[in-house]
Motif scaffolding. Structure first.
Motif, PDB file in Angstrom:
ATOM      1  N   VAL A 174       0.933  -1.108   0.237  1.00 51.56           N
ATOM      2  CA  VAL A 174       0.056  -0.203  -0.178  1.00 51.56           C
ATOM      3  C   VAL A 174       1.185   0.904   0.178  1.00 51.56           C
ATOM      4  O   VAL A 174       0.628   2.043  -0.690  1.00 51.56           O
ATOM      5  CB  VAL A 174      -1.444  -0.539   0.989  1.00 51.56           C
ATOM      6  N   ASP A 175       2.200   0.522   0.846  1.00 53.11           N
ATOM      7  CA  ASP A 175       2.553   2.260   0.919  1.00 53.11           C
ATOM      8  C   ASP A 175       3.701   2.722  -0.309  1.00 53.11           C
ATOM      9  O   ASP A 175       3.939   3.380  -1.193  1.00 53.11           O
ATOM     10  CB  ASP A 175       3.852   2.315   1.616  1.00 53.11           C
ATOM     11  N   GLY A 176       3.744   1.822  -1.214  1.00 51.83           N
ATOM     12  CA  GLY A 176       4.130   1.272  -2.488  1.00 51.83           C
ATOM     13  C   GLY A 176       2.998   1.854  -3.915  1.00 51.83           C
ATOM     14  O   GLY A 176       3.605   2.310  -5.126  1.00 51.83           O
ATOM     15  N   GLY A 177       1.736   2.281  -3.605  1.00 50.04           N
ATOM     16  CA  GLY A 177       0.920   2.902  -4.164  1.00 50.04           C
ATOM     17  C   GLY A 177      -0.174   1.304  -4.547  1.00 50.04           C
ATOM     18  O   GLY A 177      -1.330   1.831  -5.417  1.00 50.04           O
ATOM     19  N   LEU A 178       0.065   0.043  -4.205  1.00 55.49           N
ATOM     20  CA  LEU A 178      -1.095  -0.617  -4.472  1.00 55.49           C
ATOM     21  C   LEU A 178      -2.341  -0.263  -4.208  1.00 55.49           C
ATOM     22  O   LEU A 178      -2.387  -0.010  -2.330  1.00 55.49           O
ATOM     23  CB  LEU A 178      -0.422  -2.174  -3.899  1.00 55.49           C
ATOM     24  N   ASP A 179      -3.632  -0.787  -4.428  1.00 58.14           N
ATOM     25  CA  ASP A 179      -4.667  -0.581  -4.342  1.00 58.14           C
ATOM     26  C   ASP A 179      -4.866  -1.825  -1.989  1.00 58.14           C
ATOM     27  O   ASP A 179      -4.385  -2.983  -2.570  1.00 58.14           O
ATOM     28  CB  ASP A 179      -5.907  -1.389  -5.225  1.00 58.14           C
ATOM     29  N   SER A 180      -5.100  -1.558  -1.438  1.00 62.69           N
ATOM     30  CA  SER A 180      -4.787  -2.814  -0.366  1.00 62.69           C
ATOM     31  C   SER A 180      -5.761  -3.770  -0.671  1.00 62.69           C
ATOM     32  O   SER A 180      -4.915  -4.418  -0.024  1.00 62.69           O
ATOM     33  CB  SER A 180      -5.921  -1.714   1.104  1.00 62.69           C
ATOM     34  N   ASP A 181      -6.616  -3.803  -1.538  1.00 59.22           N
ATOM     35  CA  ASP A 181      -6.989  -5.432  -1.530  1.00 59.22           C
ATOM     36  C   ASP A 181      -5.929  -6.437  -2.092  1.00 59.22           C
ATOM     37  O   ASP A 181      -6.117  -7.369  -1.627  1.00 59.22           O
ATOM     38  CB  ASP A 181      -8.398  -5.510  -2.137  1.00 59.22           C
ATOM     39  N   ASP A 182      -5.887  -5.642  -3.209  1.00 56.99           N
ATOM     40  CA  ASP A 182      -4.943  -6.207  -4.585  1.00 56.99           C
ATOM     41  C   ASP A 182      -2.960  -6.540  -3.266  1.00 56.99           C
ATOM     42  O   ASP A 182      -2.869  -7.671  -3.476  1.00 56.99           O
ATOM     43  CB  ASP A 182      -4.696  -5.267  -5.417  1.00 56.99           C
ATOM     44  N   ALA A 183      -3.197  -6.258  -2.895  1.00 55.94           N
ATOM     45  CA  ALA A 183      -1.669  -5.722  -1.603  1.00 55.94           C
ATOM     46  C   ALA A 183      -1.334  -7.208  -0.788  1.00 55.94           C
ATOM     47  O   ALA A 183      -1.333  -8.271  -0.689  1.00 55.94           O
ATOM     48  CB  ALA A 183      -1.110  -4.474  -1.123  1.00 55.94           C
ATOM     49  N   ALA A 184      -3.142  -7.029  -0.128  1.00 51.90           N
ATOM     50  CA  ALA A 184      -3.597  -7.733   0.074  1.00 51.90           C
ATOM     51  C   ALA A 184      -3.578  -9.196   0.303  1.00 51.90           C
ATOM     52  O   ALA A 184      -3.202 -10.441   0.034  1.00 51.90           O
ATOM     53  CB  ALA A 184      -4.924  -8.243   1.563  1.00 51.90           C
ATOM     54  N   ALA A 185      -4.481  -9.688  -1.476  1.00 49.38           N
ATOM     55  CA  ALA A 185      -4.206 -11.115  -2.333  1.00 49.38           C
ATOM     56  C   ALA A 185      -3.214 -10.676  -2.622  1.00 49.38           C
ATOM     57  O   ALA A 185      -2.439 -12.701  -2.412  1.00 49.38           O
ATOM     58  CB  ALA A 185      -5.087 -10.242  -3.850  1.00 49.38           C
TER      59      ALA A 185
END
Length: 256
Positions: A174-185
């Motif tokens: 997320v800190d790098g710019g990913l969507d939270s749900d995408d980063a979690a997946a």
């Protein structure tokens, strides 16, 4: 199909009820708190607040708090043809055997039982229908009684440690710019996939790391950070602290 009663339907008990039901077993869910049974209506074959309703099953899973185990076992009045599977942390096999005529299996499971992906340590080795039922919930490893506090730390409490690490990787994404749900997946599936490799490969963990962290590549740069850090020591300390608390509970229950 085996009839199993689950006494205590909190987080762990509820996960066991769902996992057993999904595996096709007949499940009676029992808890004195009606609110704990609400989410299990339609999942278990029967939900009840009556303790005596649990006595008809050949396998009774005890998922109540450690301080309640003795009283509950004495009230159940089970016989030698039945088996109690206790998942209460810190409650020893001798203590359980002193409170019931039923055969006793002590188990330390984890919440992945709900999905048939449980990692569980048991003592003694289960047999017959008990072994079948537990295998339907995931991976079961037989260990010595004296190792149960350590198992409590590794596979019982371990999911929380893994959740923390997955959360840290998600946050980095997320800190790098990913969507939270995408980063979690991505983070969660990476842990799941890596675990599958460990379970199915004959290579050591170090060999698996070498296969990913090739010289001059990207992964080795991150591994250098991990190798230079105290992350392994911190995880070891987390396991040790949990093991110590489990041993304290065992001592406290034994003194009662």
């Amino acid at each position: 199909m085996v009839h199993v009663s689950v006494l205590g339907c909190g987080h762990m008990g509820g996960a066991l009820v769902r996992g057993l039901s999904s595996a096709g077993h007949r499940v009676t869910a029992c808890d004195v708190d009606e609110s704990a049974l609400e989410d299990l209506a339609g999942v278990a074959d029967e939900t009840t607040t009556a303790l005596e309703a649990a006595t008809g099953a050949p396998i009774v899973v005890l998922a109540v708090g450690p301080d309640a185990v003795g009283d509950v076992l004495e009230d159940l009045e089970l016989d030698a043809d039945q088996t109690v599977v206790s998942v209460a942390a810190g409650v020893s096999t001798p203590m359980l055997e002193s409170k019931t005529d039923a055969a006793v299996v002590r188990m330390m499971p984890n919440l992945a039982a709900e999905y048939g992906e449980m990692a569980a340590a048991v003592t003694p080795e289960p047999t017959g229908d008990v072994a079948t039922v537990l295998d339907d919930l995931g991976t079961v490893v037989t260990i010595e009684e004296g190792q149960m506090d350590l198992a409590t730390a590794i596979n019982g409490s371990g999911p929380a440690f893994v959740f923390h690490l997955i959360g840290a990787m998600q946050d980095a994404g997320v800190d790098g710019g990913l969507d939270s749900d995408d980063a979690a997946a991505l983070a969660a599936q990476t842990f799941k996939g890596a675990a599958e490799i460990v379970l199915k490969s004959d290579e050591s963990v170090e060999e698996m790391i070498d296969a990913v962290a090739t010289e001059g590549g990207t992964t080795i740069e991150g591994m250098e950070v991990l190798w230079d850090s105290d992350v392994a020591d911190v995880l070891g300390e987390a396991v040790a602290a949990t093991e110590e608390r489990s041993a304290e509970i065992t001592a406290e229950i034994g003194d009662e």
